[in-house]
Enzyme design. Sequence first.
Site, PDB file in Angstrom:
ATOM      1  CG  HIS A 192      -2.077   0.899   1.159  1.00 53.86           C
ATOM      2  ND1 HIS A 192      -2.046   2.208   1.574  1.00 53.86           N
ATOM      3  CD2 HIS A 192      -3.338   0.685   0.711  1.00 53.86           C
ATOM      4  CE1 HIS A 192      -3.233   2.761   1.407  1.00 53.86           C
ATOM      5  NE2 HIS A 192      -4.035   1.849   0.886  1.00 53.86           N
ATOM      6  CB  ILE A 222      -0.304   6.048   1.288  1.00 47.77           C
ATOM      7  CG1 ILE A 222       0.301   6.998   0.257  1.00 47.77           C
ATOM      8  CG2 ILE A 222      -1.437   6.722   2.053  1.00 47.77           C
ATOM      9  CD1 ILE A 222      -0.662   7.399  -0.843  1.00 47.77           C
ATOM     10  N   GLY A 279      -5.892   4.608   5.457  1.00 46.14           N
ATOM     11  CA  GLY A 279      -6.743   5.451   6.296  1.00 46.14           C
ATOM     12  C   GLY A 279      -7.439   4.664   7.390  1.00 46.14           C
ATOM     13  CB  VAL A 280      -9.080   1.317   7.545  1.00 44.83           C
ATOM     14  CG1 VAL A 280     -10.177   1.602   6.531  1.00 44.83           C
ATOM     15  CG2 VAL A 280      -8.014   0.442   6.948  1.00 44.83           C
ATOM     16  CD  GLU A 334      -7.687  -0.894  15.224  1.00 43.38           C
ATOM     17  OE1 GLU A 334      -7.353  -1.426  16.313  1.00 43.38           O
ATOM     18  OE2 GLU A 334      -8.873  -0.894  14.820  1.00 43.38           O
TER      19      GLU A 334
END
Length: 146
Positions: A50, A56, A59-60, A64
């Site tokens: 990723h 990067i 976003g999750v 978290e």
Amino acid sequence: MEPLDVRAIMQIIPHRYPFLLVDRVLELEEGRRIVALKNVTFNEPFFQGHFPGNPIMPGVLVVEAMAQAGAVLLLHSRPESRGKVVYFAGIDKAKFRRPVVPGDSVRLQVEVLKLRSRTCLMRGEAYVGEQLVAEAEIFSSMGDAA
């Protein structure tokens, strides 16, 4: 409150490498708010995919990290809850404002909006420097560890 290092954090929440996303707690107001850090390095396992050539932090995983900081706040503030697990139960109003990349130090600020005996609504914000990179409302529930 003295800052909590990763060893102290691991005594409060059950997360472990590679999924422990809180490195240090800087401030903690019992039952109200927490400020924690996640130092993002190029060695994070999620960067392999990723994205190759353009790493990067997903976003999750930023959300978290906010949820884990919130779990530290809840479990530290309620000693009778030690040994319990804080489960992610919902998310609302999530916004991602800029990517988090290797070398970033992400400051996680989480405050309690509503607290009941086994559930909690929190607002989390993630900053790199003074720039807001992500925000969300996080709903959680507390339960017994499996």
